[in-house]
Motif scaffolding. Structure first.
Motif, PDB file in Angstrom:
ATOM      1  N   PHE A 230       0.848  -1.195   0.000  1.00  0.00           N
ATOM      2  CA  PHE A 230       0.000   0.000   0.000  1.00  0.00           C
ATOM      3  C   PHE A 230       0.884   1.246   0.000  1.00  0.00           C
ATOM      4  CE2 PHE A 230      -2.486  -3.436   1.637  1.00  0.00           C
ATOM      5  CZ  PHE A 230      -3.785  -3.199   1.203  1.00  0.00           C
ATOM      6  N   CYS A 238       7.004   6.136   0.762  1.00  0.00           N
ATOM      7  CA  CYS A 238       6.335   5.398  -0.312  1.00  0.00           C
ATOM      8  C   CYS A 238       7.166   5.442  -1.590  1.00  0.00           C
ATOM      9  CB  CYS A 238       4.949   5.980  -0.583  1.00  0.00           C
ATOM     10  SG  CYS A 238       3.789   5.827   0.790  1.00  0.00           S
ATOM     11  N   ARG A 290      -7.133  -1.470   2.901  1.00  0.00           N
ATOM     12  CA  ARG A 290      -6.126  -1.111   3.901  1.00  0.00           C
ATOM     13  C   ARG A 290      -6.706  -1.183   5.312  1.00  0.00           C
ATOM     14  NH1 ARG A 290      -3.348   4.747   3.733  1.00  0.00           N
ATOM     15  NH2 ARG A 290      -3.128   4.180   1.539  1.00  0.00           N
ATOM     16  N   ALA A 298       0.378   4.548   5.044  1.00  0.00           N
ATOM     17  CA  ALA A 298       1.192   4.084   3.928  1.00  0.00           C
ATOM     18  C   ALA A 298       2.593   4.656   4.118  1.00  0.00           C
ATOM     19  CB  ALA A 298       0.588   4.553   2.605  1.00  0.00           C
ATOM     20  N   PRO A 299       3.619   3.891   3.705  1.00  0.00           N
ATOM     21  CA  PRO A 299       3.538   2.574   3.049  1.00  0.00           C
ATOM     22  C   PRO A 299       3.325   1.457   4.066  1.00  0.00           C
ATOM     23  CG  PRO A 299       5.820   3.207   3.317  1.00  0.00           C
ATOM     24  CD  PRO A 299       5.009   4.384   3.793  1.00  0.00           C
TER      25      PRO A 299
END
Length: 345
Positions: A230, A238, A290, A298-299
């Motif tokens: 994610f 991320c 999620r 995230a991540p």
């Protein structure tokens, strides 16, 4: 005069806090530079190491009682503040929200108009500090009335602490897309912990595929296990994870599915993102997947088994996700070397 002298004091306090906070957050500083899309990415590691030291040195050197040197250092600090201002203003033009560890792990990481206002004020303080140095006011107060300078500094510091404490009590909960600290929120499958990992059924959630069709997590893993990562654009950790996308897809796809899950529709992703994930992207509508698998940031990553059970994770944070996938790679390599798993999957 008090206002003029308050400017260098406030700048020194800000630089000290910023530098000390960044000292233990080198990876977060690099992530911030990724989020801000700063040029020369090969230099980010060096800058992340040097920047906190430079800020601390500037904060202290600003008070060396030599007017010409004070003017020079105040000028450097002012240029630094204006550089930060331009970077933040540019970041506000990006389509996605940007995360920036301007004060290490302190303060809100999300770049907003409030961040811009803060940097405008710091830039103005820089100009006032140059004036204070040029008039000799800083040196005069430092030499003739050091206790007065200390008293003014303590008063400003107390005011800053009280303001931070008051505002801090009213800060809302972090946004669901804000990156978590790089720590694991679930088990990483170490070899000696495999038997201790309590497997649970894959949660009920729906993802959208590139062709627009919807697929449940159970349907996705009906034939093969799936590694779901994610991620959110504009988030430094991320981006660090996405930099591994091609490597992970190339090494793992023959054995299990590797899918990068985004909170925004796939047709709105940046070209740089789609170039890395190719057709291995999924859209998490309203964060249902999620949330269902126990994550809120995230991540993050989770390994779903083909038997309808969770096989590993979830883990949260850039470093934790990368370590998690590395362990999966190592375990698969060991299984193939032992003949337990064919190289073709």
């Amino acid at each position: 005069m008090a206002v003029l002298l308050a400017a260098p004091i406030l700048l020194s306090i800000t630089l000290l806090i910023s530098g000390l906070a960044k000292l233990g957050a080198r990876e977060e500083t690099k992530d911030a530079m990724r989020s801000l899309r700063l040029p020369l990415p090969t230099m980010h590691a060096s800058v992340a190491s040097a920047l906190p030291v430079m800020e601390i040195v500037l904060a202290l050197a600003l008070w060396i009682p030599v007017p010409p040197l004070q003017m020079l250092i105040a000028g450097v600090v002012t240029l630094l503040m204006f550089a930060y201002l331009v970077i933040i203003a540019r970041a506000l033009t990006f389509k996605e929200q940007v995360q920036c560890s301007c004060f290490g792990t302190l303060a809100s990481p999300t770049v907003s108009r409030a961040t811009l206002v803060r940097n405008v004020i710091l830039s103005a303080l820089g100009v006032l500090a140059v004036v204070a140095a040029a008039t000799g006011a800083m040196t005069t107060l430092l030499v003739q009335d050091p206790m007065g300078l200390i008293g003014l500094g303590m008063a400003l510091l107390i005011a800053i602490v009280l303001t931070a404490a008051t505002i801090g009590g009213r800060v809302a909960a972090p946004d669901a897309d804000a990156p978590a600290a790089p720590a694991s929120a679930g088990p990483v499958l170490e070899e000696d912990e495999l038997l201790d990992y309590e497997r649970s059924p894959i949660p009920a959630a729906v993802l959208q595929q590139p062709d627009g069709r919807l697929v449940t997590l159970t349907q996705l893993t009906a034939q093969r296990a799936a590694l779901l990562v994610f991620v959110t654009e504009g988030c430094g950790p991320c981006e660090r994870v996405l930099d591994h996308a091609e490597e992970w897809i190339g090494e793992l796809e023959q054995t299990l599915q590797v899918r990068f899950v985004f909170s925004r529709p796939l047709d709105q992703l940046r070209e740089r993102t789609t170039d890395r994930v190719a057709d291995h992207a999924l859209h998490d509508l309203q964060f249902t997947a999620r949330t269902a698998r126990g994550g809120a940031s995230a991540p993050s990553a989770v390994l779903l088994g083909a038997d309808g059970q969770l096989a590993g994770g979830p883990v949260n944070g850039g470093s934790a996700v990368i370590e998690f996938v590395q362990e999966i790679q190592e375990q698969l390599a060991e299984a193939q070397a032992g003949g337990e798993l064919s190289s073709g999957g």
